[in-house]
Design an enzyme around this catalytic site. Structure first.
Site, PDB file in Angstrom:
ATOM      1  N   ASP A 151      43.773  39.069  31.704  1.00 56.95           N
ATOM      2  CA  ASP A 151      43.092  37.951  31.059  1.00 56.95           C
ATOM      3  C   ASP A 151      41.583  38.210  30.945  1.00 56.95           C
ATOM      4  O   ASP A 151      41.041  39.112  31.612  1.00 56.95           O
ATOM      5  CB  ASP A 151      43.351  36.683  31.898  1.00 56.95           C
ATOM      6  CG  ASP A 151      43.382  35.415  31.058  1.00 56.95           C
ATOM      7  OD1 ASP A 151      42.848  35.431  29.938  1.00 56.95           O
ATOM      8  OD2 ASP A 151      43.930  34.395  31.535  1.00 56.95           O
ATOM      9  N   ASP A 173      46.818  30.092  23.635  1.00 57.12           N
ATOM     10  CA  ASP A 173      47.135  29.257  24.796  1.00 57.12           C
ATOM     11  C   ASP A 173      47.931  28.021  24.407  1.00 57.12           C
ATOM     12  O   ASP A 173      48.323  27.250  25.287  1.00 57.12           O
ATOM     13  CB  ASP A 173      45.852  28.824  25.510  1.00 57.12           C
ATOM     14  CG  ASP A 173      45.526  29.743  26.672  1.00 57.12           C
ATOM     15  OD1 ASP A 173      46.318  30.668  26.934  1.00 57.12           O
ATOM     16  OD2 ASP A 173      44.476  29.541  27.304  1.00 57.12           O
TER      17      ASP A 173
HETATM   18  C1  DGJ Z   1      43.972  31.580  30.279  1.00 54.69           C
HETATM   19  C2  DGJ Z   1      45.301  32.077  29.798  1.00 54.69           C
HETATM   20  O1  DGJ Z   1      45.312  32.178  28.428  1.00 54.69           O
HETATM   21  C3  DGJ Z   1      46.395  31.193  30.359  1.00 54.69           C
HETATM   22  O2  DGJ Z   1      47.628  31.571  29.828  1.00 54.69           O
HETATM   23  C4  DGJ Z   1      46.362  31.317  31.840  1.00 54.69           C
HETATM   24  O3  DGJ Z   1      46.690  32.616  32.224  1.00 54.69           O
HETATM   25  C5  DGJ Z   1      44.997  30.917  32.364  1.00 54.69           C
HETATM   26  N1  DGJ Z   1      43.950  31.651  31.712  1.00 54.69           N
HETATM   27  C6  DGJ Z   1      44.909  31.155  33.837  1.00 54.69           C
HETATM   28  O4  DGJ Z   1      43.666  30.911  34.313  1.00 54.69           O
END
Ligand code: DGJ
Length: 696
Positions: free
Chosen positions: A440, A498
């Site tokens: 991430d 997301d």
């Molecule tokens: C952002 C990501 O896009 C989410 O799917 C998740 O992993 C969160 N971060 C976790 O902090």
């Protein structure tokens, strides 16, 4: 010499006669076999007249246009040496090397003391790749301003399509008519960003998915970049792209060199689908993906930070029960990470949440027949972490740099930081059998050192992958803020967005899929009520949407009903059955006169089978909605079209279905299915239905 490269319906003609910087005479539709004499005539016939009040030699746009050659548009190269004014580049062709579909043009400028090598390749799929390398032949440092690829397109190309967006709403298309001036998109996020231009497409007005001539560019780079289309009274239209460098960011030492990222350029006479039809097979030719894309369950929207065996074990069991193949433990597993305000950087398993480490969990995942994935965000640190307290000097921009989601970035270009991260990642991967990392990156860098950071990131991922060759990696950046062909060379999946809201996802996947093949696109089945938009949607719509990617689940299955578990299991069964087709076929999208009603699908390479989704984004604009036109099939092959159920049926608003559906399907040639189509069943808004199309 005049070079004519041809592949898959694309021609490239380059006039490299004499010592001038070569001229790209044609990039576009195949010109057929041309003799040397004809090629010379093509090149000569495109030399423009000399107009009044103008340069006294014909203005021809070279592969590296500069002021010196009369190009007053944005130049392809700029730079200077300390204490000296900007350099007036006067490059000339020294030599041409290469064969087949690859060429290298070595350009020299003795006064500027630089060499620029232009590497160019037309792949067998008709994808054009270009890269420049500047070498400093002088005795002092060369301060690079910019080094870009500039490609001429015909002046009929006047309508631009590119993308913008924001968190959970990535890849929003925008169309702009190009007037005189420059349409320029710049990313200064230190990652491409949610608003990444992504693909810059230009074509004659009115092109669509299936028709129209288009040219498109993309920079295979995960840092700052710019991409533009420019037209001026000079009468040329160009597409340009390159890394966006901050002043002083790239200083090339004597004898040193700088290479641009690869610029990718694609042409199609068959609209936007024609671009994907070149890009997807080309990407598949070098993809790191070697196995069927597993069904994933990601813990994030199920439990967020509320981790521990008690919470996660039931989720593991439920996942296995419905047929999940990979269980991913998201954010929240490392020391002190109880929320998003702390602990990034402390990559040790939390002893309170996981007193026996992750082994009991991973054993359970394995015993249930799944493999295990783990979330990390290596490039980041929270001020409230042991790492930041121990090494405030490792923070990019220093400890006072603004936080974003309570976090700061680490300076990956610092060898100590690099070694720490590589050491921690390797240690975790050696201690635990992790098949997959969700990598991430949850903030913009805002630092002016994106070049150093991005090159270090690539080195870090490469080093991790070299040490763990079977490891898979997903690129996530607050959803889809780092999806580009630079990162794609190093990862096996991208987290598309997301949001799991199917209404948003339809658009996001449709446009991300212009460039990225569907097997890369993480697409998850979320809870009925979306956690990001608060919109509720039916299971059938969520199923049909998440099917067209690397499908997964991001839903607390422990609160789903037994009936829902059975439906999910059926949907997963269908995904597994269709996986080879979905991830190896040709992506097709029918043009629609009504944006509320859509049809898209995947047709197998041999055109023997296909799966389509009819999507209803909103209430249709007419009482009798437009026909379903099944595109991309073989015209003379007869296909059987039937409805497919994947665990749940779409809501309909018709009192009686179209006759062809009522009678259980229809058999017709591909030509008829595409040009006439089938009467469209009337779905309620925010619904989707699936169809199987099989050659008889
Ligand atoms: C952002 C990501 O896009 C989410 O799917 C998740 O992993 C969160 N971060 C976790 O902090």
């Amino acid at each position: 010499m005049i070079i004519h490269l041809r592949a898959a319906g694309v021609s490239l003609v380059i006039d490299a006669r004499g010592t001038r910087v070569p001229v790209l005479v044609h990039w576009g539709a195949d010109l057929g076999e041309l003799s040397e004499i004809s090629l010379a005539s093509v090149a000569d016939a495109t030399v423009p007249a000399i107009g009044p009040s103008s340069l006294d030699v014909p203005l021809r746009l070279s592969l590296l246009p500069t002021l010196r050659e009369g190009w007053s548009g944005r130049p392809a190269i700029s730079g200077h040496r300390a204490g000296s004014p900007t350099i007036e580049f006067d490059l000339s062709l020294d030599r041409v090397t290469g064969s087949g579909l690859c060429r290298e043009f070595v350009l020299v400028d003795a006064a500027a003391a630089v060499t620029v090598t232009v590497e160019l390749e037309l792949t067998p799929h008709g994808v054009l790749r270009l890269r420049h390398t500047l070498t400093n032949r002088g005795a002092t440092a060369f301060e690079l301003g910019s080094l870009d690829v500039v490609l001429p397109v015909p002046d009929r190309a006047r309508e631009i399509l590119d993308f913008t967006g924001l968190w959970t709403h990535e890849r929003r298309p925008q169309r702009t008519a190009l007037a005189h001036g420059t349409w320029s998109r710049e990313s200064r996020h230190g990652r491409p960003g949610h608003d990444d231009a992504f693909l810059t497409v230009i074509g004659a007005a009115g092109y669509g998915f299936r028709a129209g001539e288009v040219w498109a560019t993309h920079l295979a780079w995960s840092g700052d970049k710019r991409t533009w289309a420019e037209s001026s009274p000079l009468g040329r239209v160009v597409l340009g792209l390159g890394e966006l460098l901050a002043p002083g960011e790239v200083s090339v030492v004597p004898g040193g060199s700088y290479s641009t990222p690869w610029s990718i350029a694609v042409h199609s006479v068959d609209g936007l689908d024609g671009l994907s039809a070149r890009l997807h097979p080309w990407i598949r030719s070098w993809s790191t993906i070697t196995s069927p894309r597993p069904v994933v369950l990601n813990s994030w929207e199920a439990v967020y930070f509320d981790q521990g065996m008690e919470q996660i074990a039931p989720l593991v069991d439920a996942a296995a029960h419905v047929g999940v193949e990979r269980f991913v433990l998201d954010d929240g597993w490392f020391t002190g990470r109880s929320d998003d305000r702390r602990a990034l950087g402390d990559w040790f398993v939390d002893a309170v949440t996981w007193p026996e480490g992750l082994h009991p969990l991973i054993d359970r995942v394995h015993a249930a027949g799944m493999d295990f994935g783990l979330w990390v965000e290596p490039e980041m640190v929270n001020p409230d972490s042991d790492l930041a307290r121990r090494h405030p000097e490792w923070i990019l921009g220093g400890p006072s740099a603004h936080t974003w989601r309570n976090q700061q970035a680490l300076d990956l270009g610092n060898p100590e930081v690099f070694d720490y991260l590589l050491g921690r990642l390797n240690a975790l991967l050696e201690e635990y059998p992790v098949a997959y990392l969700k990598w991430d990156h949850n903030r913009d860098l805002l630092s002016g050192s994106a070049h150093r950071q991005t090159t270090a990131l690539y080195r870090l991922i490469d080093a991790v992958r070299t040490a763990h060759p079977t490891l898979e990696i997903e690129s996530c950046a607050s959803g889809g803020a780092r999806i580009d062909l630079g990162i794609l060379e190093r990862v096996d999946r991208v987290w598309t967005s997301d949001t799991n809201d199917p209404l948003e996802r339809q658009e996001i996947q449709r446009y991300t899929g212009l460039l990225i093949p569907p097997e890369y696109l993480g697409s998850h089945l979320g809870a009925a009520r979306s956690h990001t938009t608060m919109r509720s949607s039916d299971l059938a719509f969520r199923f049909a949407t998440a099917l067209f990617g690397n499908a997964g689940i991001e839903w607390d299955l422990t609160v789903a009903s037994g009936a829902e578990h059975a439906q999910i299991a059926e949907w997963i069964g269908l995904y597994k059955q269709l996986r080879e087709l979905l991830h190896g076929g040709t992506v097709v999208r029918a043009d629609s006169s009504d944006p509320a009603v859509q049809l898209h699908g995947v047709v197998s390479a041999d055109q023997q089978r296909a799966v389509f989704a009819q999507v209803s984004m909103a209430a249709p604009g007419s009482a009798i909605p437009p026909a379903l036109r099944f595109v991309g099939l073989a015209p003379d092959t007869v296909y059987r079209v039937t409805a497919v159920t994947a665990g749940a049926n779409a809501q309909l608003i018709q009192t009686r279905p179209p006759a062809w559906l009522e009678s259980g399907g229809v058999s017709l040639p591909g030509r008829v299915l595409e040009t006439v189509g089938l009467a469209r069943p009337m779905l309620a808004p925010e619904q989707a239905a699936l169809y199987s199309v099989i050659a008889e």
